[in-house]
Design an enzyme around this catalytic site. Structure first.
Site, PDB file in Angstrom:
ATOM      1  N   GLY B  89      87.475  77.392  43.168  1.00  0.00           N
ATOM      2  CA  GLY B  89      86.810  76.911  44.376  1.00  0.00           C
ATOM      3  C   GLY B  89      85.924  77.946  45.029  1.00  0.00           C
ATOM      4  N   TYR B  93      88.285  79.098  54.882  1.00  0.00           N
ATOM      5  CA  TYR B  93      88.701  79.896  56.038  1.00  0.00           C
ATOM      6  C   TYR B  93      90.189  79.716  56.280  1.00  0.00           C
ATOM      7  CZ  TYR B  93      89.564  80.880  60.965  1.00  0.00           C
ATOM      8  OH  TYR B  93      90.106  81.343  62.140  1.00  0.00           O
ATOM      9  N   SER B 154      92.754  71.969  52.753  1.00  0.00           N
ATOM     10  CA  SER B 154      92.061  72.483  51.566  1.00  0.00           C
ATOM     11  C   SER B 154      93.079  72.943  50.542  1.00  0.00           C
ATOM     12  CB  SER B 154      91.169  73.666  51.946  1.00  0.00           C
ATOM     13  OG  SER B 154      90.254  73.282  52.938  1.00  0.00           O
ATOM     14  N   GLY B 156      93.728  74.987  46.787  1.00  0.00           N
ATOM     15  CA  GLY B 156      93.221  75.902  45.769  1.00  0.00           C
ATOM     16  C   GLY B 156      94.394  76.474  44.991  1.00  0.00           C
ATOM     17  N   GLY B 167      97.793  77.540  47.107  1.00  0.00           N
ATOM     18  CA  GLY B 167      98.404  76.271  47.502  1.00  0.00           C
ATOM     19  C   GLY B 167      97.506  75.458  48.399  1.00  0.00           C
ATOM     20  N   ILE B 168      98.002  75.118  49.568  1.00  0.00           N
ATOM     21  CA  ILE B 168      97.258  74.194  50.417  1.00  0.00           C
ATOM     22  C   ILE B 168      97.299  74.689  51.860  1.00  0.00           C
ATOM     23  CG2 ILE B 168      99.202  72.619  50.939  1.00  0.00           C
ATOM     24  CD1 ILE B 168      97.099  70.323  50.312  1.00  0.00           C
ATOM     25  N   ALA B 169      96.204  74.463  52.587  1.00  0.00           N
ATOM     26  CA  ALA B 169      96.102  74.908  53.983  1.00  0.00           C
ATOM     27  C   ALA B 169      95.768  73.708  54.860  1.00  0.00           C
ATOM     28  CB  ALA B 169      95.011  75.968  54.115  1.00  0.00           C
ATOM     29  N   CYS B 185      83.956  75.299  51.487  1.00  0.00           N
ATOM     30  CA  CYS B 185      84.125  74.811  50.116  1.00  0.00           C
ATOM     31  C   CYS B 185      82.788  74.761  49.383  1.00  0.00           C
ATOM     32  CB  CYS B 185      84.766  73.428  50.095  1.00  0.00           C
ATOM     33  SG  CYS B 185      86.104  73.239  51.261  1.00  0.00           S
TER      34      CYS B 185
END
Lengths: 373, 237
Positions: B89, B93, B154, B156, B167-169, B185
């Site tokens: 990706g 932020y 998001s 990644g 992981g994921i945010a 992104c």
């Protein structure tokens, strides 16, 4: 016997991706477990390892698409295994970035059955908040159901840190971190220098226009003119707009500093620069302006130009070096509306930020008394 | 998950959950790399790291040039770090008010494909959003979770020898002005949102975090167990 380098077995739905990087050059010896390349599919990066020792031969060029087929081969030294026909390199569209490109490819392909299922599943009935307010949360240990942890990773490490760390703002005491790969100051400077150069190289002056209603601003100006009388400074409509801009800039990284105003009249241009206009009272600001300003005109970080008295309906203000933004106010129409146009440095302002600033100025001018507080 | 339903019960998916609190990106990144390496070598355990970072822009491996919308000087004024990572990706932020969940998981042992896992993380967030009355969904524009076309979470991942990291945010209530500084992104027109923006009121970080762990266990049929952070949580029970 040649050992294949392949992206396989990572489960359904991963049809492949772009070979983003070969870590090991074609023809180089590798050992079992060495990371040889990275394949990217959207936001998933998979590092492929060598399945055995030997010499690596690339089958798919860097930038080429690698499905679940062969990416490369690991052959015995001296073994002649010529790659059949390397997949063509995919040249990225200069206007788009990698993930967008790969996601566009994915979008062009027929939807994966599992993805369709997942879209259906995405309609979720609100789940009962079992965890909310309950004494036991989902992750709290259950007696007799504990997980055995490898405490050596944390407590027994030779890098054990139980004292407060020097990391600004605190950190994670006890975690064995930072003893390596730490030379950020030089790296950070390099990064910033590169970013700065690239931002400047592509910078341009962009413009944007918004229609503002000056009815309330004119009423406020008239009210102050009557209140201050002959003893006080004579406020101009431009003073109200100037203050509204300064007030709106307070919500941005460009708060404070000096603002300049240029009012074109039939006789000449009247130029003033006022220090910290949003931080002082309206009367103080108008007084400073009436006294031909209190700063050098050239020192201002932003400029407001009014062509209203000449009947110019709209103009593009010049953005001079050293300024990040300029504004130009046109003449009012019969309904009291006028165009407010900005020119801004694209390296410092995004379109969205500039538009939000304009919208903020418009809202302030709709209710200008709010900026007297 | 369907695949999970077919899973044999003896392959229990135990996972240790560490609530790291507020951290700088670099320290957790380093910890992730070590945990992943240890897991690759057959040791360690599956781990879920939960944290909120101090402001940082992270770049994917293939996008070393930051996709910025503001000058470096502006970013310096904001006090935001820029860090290169090994995930896929483009730029994203992380900052206070955003829940970041990093899973270091042996997908082979969990009998999961990479995309299964990515979908599961999105489903976890969709479940969390539903608890606040929000309808999260996937979007062809990109991975992650979206609400009415606005991106709220998001994703990644980096996978090596079946072991995941990153992981994921999920944006709970971050400083949204920081997103204005980048083309998130890599997409200039993507609109970012947060739970607080969508529900129109404050959202408690700890409640969202607890919800995330709950749905993580539900979606992945895992057994999350809170683990004490050595040297910090000791003695707290």
């Amino acid at each position: 016997m040649a050992v294949p380098v392949a992206l396989e077995g990572f489960g359904p739905g991963l049809a492949g991706g772009i070979v983003a990087e070969w870590y090991v050059a074609d023809g180089t010896p590798v050992d079992t477990g060495d990371a040889v390349c990275r394949v990217e599919s959207g936001f998933i990066a998979i590092e492929v390892e060598a399945g055995g020792p030997g010499v690596l031969r690339h089958h798919v060029a860097e930038g080429g698409t690698g499905g679940e087929g062969l990416l490369g081969l690991i052959v015995a030294p001296g073994e002649q295994t010529q790659p059949e026909s390397p997949a063509p390199r995919v040249e990225p569209d200069p206007g788009t970035s990698g993930p967008v490109e790969s996601e566009r490819e994915a979008a062009a392909a027929p939807p994966h059955p599992e993805f369709e299922e997942a879209l259906v599943e995405a309609v979720v009935v609100p789940f009962p908040k079992k965890f909310s307010g309950a004494p036991g949360r989902a992750w709290d240990p259950v007696p007799g159901d504990a997980v055995e942890f490898d405490s050596s990773l944390f407590g027994e490490s030779p890098h054990d840190r139980t004292a407060a760390l020097k990391e600004p703002g605190g950190s994670i005491p006890g975690l064995p971190l930072w003893e390596q790969e730490q030379d950020p100051p030089v790296e950070m400077e390099t990064t910033f220098t590169r970013i700065q150069q690239e931002a400047r190289a592509t910078a341009q002056v962009l413009t944007m226009t918004m229609v503002v209603n000056l009815g309330e601003a004119e009423r406020m100006r008239g009210a102050f003119e009557r209140e201050w009388g002959e003893q006080g400074p004579a406020p101009m409509l431009e003073d109200v707009v100037f203050r509204a801009i300064a007030w709106a800039l307070e919500d941005t990284p460009f708060a404070g500093g000096t603002g300049a105003m240029l009012v074109a009249t039939t006789e000449c241009d009247l130029a003033f620069a006022v220090r910290e206009p949003a931080a002082r009272s309206f009367r103080d600001g108008v007084t400073a302006r009436a006294a031909v300003g209190d700063e050098a005109f050239e020192s201002a970080a932003w400029l407001f130009v009014s062509l209203a008295s000449l009947g110019v309906s709209s103009a593009t203000p010049r953005l001079e070096p050293g300024r990040h933004m300029s504004f130009a106010l046109g003449a009012r129409d019969d309904a009291g509306r006028a165009s407010l146009k900005i020119a801004y440095d694209s390296a410092l302002w995004s379109e969205g930020s500039a538009a939000r600033l304009l919208a903020r100025v418009r809202d302030i001018l709709d209710l200008p008394y709010a900026m007297l507080t | 998950m369907r695949k999970g339903n077919r899973r044999m019960e003896q392959h229990r998916r135990d996972i240790a959950v560490y609530d790291l609190g507020t951290t700088s990106y670099g320290e957790v990144h380093e910890l992730q790399k070590r945990l992943q390496e240890q897991r690759r070598e057959g040791g360690g355990q599956d781990t879920l790291l939960l944290t909120e970072h101090r402001p940082v822009f992270t770049l994917g491996r293939s996008h070393p040039t930051p996709n910025l919308r503001a000058s470096a000087e502006t970013i310096r004024q904001y006090g935001i770090e820029i860090v290169q990572t090994e995930r896929g990706g483009d730029i994203t932020y992380h900052g206070p008010g955003q829940l970041v969940a990093y899973g270091i998981i042996d997908l082979k042992a969990w009998e999961l494909g990479v995309v299964d896992y990515a979908h599961a993380l999105e489903d976890v967030v969709i479940g969390v959003l539903a608890d606040w009355g929000l309808r999260g969904e996937r979007n062809e524009a990109g991975r992650g979770v979206w609400v009415d076309g606005r991106k709220i979470a998001s994703l990644g991942l980096n996978v090596r020898r079946w072991i995941t990291m990153h992981g994921i945010a999920l944006n709970i209530d971050p400083d949204m002005s920081h997103w204005d500084l980048i083309n998130a992104c890599g997409m200039p027109d993507v609109e970012i949102t947060s739970m607080a923006t969508e529900v129109g009121r404050q959202v408690a970080f700890e409640e969202v975090q607890a919800s995330f762990v709950f749905h993580f266990g539900r979606v992945l049929e895992a057994h999350p167990q809170k683990a004490a952070v050595p040297g910090r949580d000791a003695g707290r029970g």
